[in-house]
Design a protein around this motif. Structure first.
Motif, mmCIF file in Angstrom:
data_model
loop_
_atom_site.group_PDB
_atom_site.id
_atom_site.type_symbol
_atom_site.label_atom_id
_atom_site.label_comp_id
_atom_site.label_asym_id
_atom_site.label_seq_id
_atom_site.Cartn_x
_atom_site.Cartn_y
_atom_site.Cartn_z
ATOM 1 N N TYR A 31 -0.682 10.250 5.467
ATOM 2 C CA TYR A 31 -0.883 8.890 5.980
ATOM 3 C C TYR A 31 -0.212 7.827 5.098
ATOM 4 O O TYR A 31 0.405 6.891 5.628
ATOM 5 C CB TYR A 31 -2.373 8.564 6.143
ATOM 6 C CG TYR A 31 -2.596 7.182 6.713
ATOM 7 C CD1 TYR A 31 -2.655 6.988 8.087
ATOM 8 C CD2 TYR A 31 -2.690 6.061 5.887
ATOM 9 C CE1 TYR A 31 -2.809 5.717 8.627
ATOM 10 C CE2 TYR A 31 -2.842 4.784 6.412
ATOM 11 C CZ TYR A 31 -2.907 4.618 7.785
ATOM 12 O OH TYR A 31 -3.049 3.351 8.304
ATOM 13 N N SER A 61 2.308 5.047 6.560
ATOM 14 C CA SER A 61 2.127 3.608 6.372
ATOM 15 C C SER A 61 3.389 2.973 5.800
ATOM 16 O O SER A 61 3.774 1.859 6.187
ATOM 17 C CB SER A 61 0.940 3.353 5.437
ATOM 18 O OG SER A 61 0.730 1.975 5.244
ATOM 19 N N LYS A 84 5.589 0.005 7.551
ATOM 20 C CA LYS A 84 5.977 -1.244 6.891
ATOM 21 C C LYS A 84 7.488 -1.453 6.976
ATOM 22 O O LYS A 84 7.966 -2.585 7.174
ATOM 23 C CB LYS A 84 5.520 -1.229 5.433
ATOM 24 C CG LYS A 84 4.003 -1.271 5.274
ATOM 25 C CD LYS A 84 3.579 -1.021 3.826
ATOM 26 C CE LYS A 84 2.058 -0.971 3.710
ATOM 27 N NZ LYS A 84 1.609 -0.595 2.337
#
Length: 408
Positions: free
Chosen positions: A37, A41, A45
């Motif tokens: 994860y 992420s 971004k």
């Protein structure tokens, strides 16, 4: 040497800019395990930096799936909320990009579940999401499959003392992350793959004969086939990379023209379960005999998911000198292991590898159709590949697992 954080950042940029080639205002879906994860992420971004409108991250929790299979009845196991179908329709309509981080962290958790229930669940899920699968396999949308190191995966690849950072360093040369400009290095590598595909397409092959100590199979090719590899374009001409890394050139064979015996040389993840030592015999395309030294019950269940699951939909050539093959490692990931070895897929063929005349259906063009598609690695250092063109002339394409000079 680059820091691990710099490598992660560079890889996230490659995946966003080259993998799905995100467009300003486009939405993105990412599927990941809990272990990866943080990297998902990071990708999200990066996507926002490139102008993505919205990013959704979905957790792939195989431990929870194992619990569901163990506790639920067959009837309850078929339940899928209707909103997911509406979600698929919206994603296809709005051309969402899609990234899947392969769940290399939890593969072992499904080893002991009921294989028949696992197969039934997989069939139901794939049938339910068939429109989304079609959109991706037909390159109507951009999609990219990648892996990201985790502690569990590092131990599988490097041994019990392996850590996530160790695996990042190990993969750096394969992913071009050790280069000053990884994107340029990827593009240079891609040219080599595309040139191999062009060389194969120039020959107008009618069939391929694969021969090694444990494999002897002939695979027929349509007059409309084409070899693909490296980057692709969507049906609207938007470039993307379906796999990072990639070493293969592949095509879609004729469904009913596969004859002989194939024995795998690497483990395969089948229905999210580990299967090893697979041997299949094909007659007129169909798998008529099949066995596995490990996970045979899963293999048998897979073959009966639908008719197409027992026919070959893809055949791919990979040089044994590829950086992944030269690592001489079992990666326990189809993405990596398939790019270290020639492989075939049981299940759906790629429509993008068939340049069919207008009005001809995929079925008429000899393309296998199925709700599943799984790669099986069978390449080896003693593998030879002889191609026969449409005039009956033979061409030595690979010898001792390596492309000959004419197809470099």
């Amino acid at each position: 040497m680059k820091t691990i954080e710099t490598m992660k950042s560079d890889y996230a940029k490659i995946i966003v800019k080259k993998g799905v080639n995100i467009k300003k205002g486009q939405c993105l879906g990412i599927k990941t395990s809990y272990a990866t994860y943080p990297f998902a992420s990071l990708i999200a971004k990066e996507a926002y930096k490139e102008g993505a409108k919205f990013v959704k991250i979905e957790i792939d929790d195989l431990t929870l799936l194992a619990s569901r299979i163990e506790e639920q009845t067959d009837e309850d196991l078929t339940f899928i909320p209707v909103y997911q179908l509406e979600e698929d329709a919206e994603m296809i309509k709005d051309e969402w990009a899609y990234i899947r981080i392969d769940n290399t962290d939890e593969r072992h958790v499904l080893k002991s579940v009921d294989s028949s229930k696992l197969a039934a669940h997989s069939k139901n899920l794939n049938t339910f999401h068939k429109d989304m699968r079609k959109a991706r396999i037909s390159s109507e949308v951009t999609w990219c499959v990648v892996c990201a190191p985790s502690t569990n995966w590092a131990k599988q690849v490097l041994g019990e003392k392996g850590e996530s950072d160790d695996l990042w360093r190990f993969l750096a040369p394969i992913l071009h992350l050790d280069q000053e400009n990884p994107v340029s290095a990827l593009e240079e590598h891609n040219k080599k793959i595309e040139n191999r595909a062009k060389a194969l397409n120039a020959v107008a092959l009618r069939s391929l004969h694969f021969k090694s100590a444990i494999t002897d199979v002939t695979i027929g090719l349509s007059q409309y086939h084409s070899f693909e590899g490296g980057g692709e374009d969507t049906t609207k001409g938007h470039p993307f990379y379906p796999n990072i890394p990639t070493e293969e050139v592949f095509t879609t064979p004729l469904k009913y023209e596969v004859n002989g015996v194939i024995t795998t040389t690497k483990p395969v993840s089948l229905l999210d379960s580990l299967v090893e030592g697979v041997r299949i015999e094909c007659k007129d395309g169909r798998v008529v005999e099949a066995s596995a030294e490990v996970g045979n019950d899963v293999l048998q269940q897979y073959l009966h998911i639908d008719e197409g699951a027992s026919y070959i939909g893809e055949i791919a050539l990979v040089d044994q000198r590829s950086p992944i093959a030269m690592a001489n490692t079992i990666f326990h990931s189809i993405l990596y292991d398939e790019n270290a070895s020639c492989h075939f897929a049981l299940g759906a063929g790629y429509p993008t590898c068939l340049q069919l005349p207008q009005g001809m259906t995929l079925k008429e063009g000899g393309c296998n159709e199925s709700i599943v598609h799984t790669d099986f690695m069978f390449g080896s250092n003693d593998m030879s590949v002889i191609g026969t063109d449409r005039e009956g002339k033979e061409h030595i394409i690979m010898k001792n697992g390596e492309f000959t000079h004419s197809f470099e």
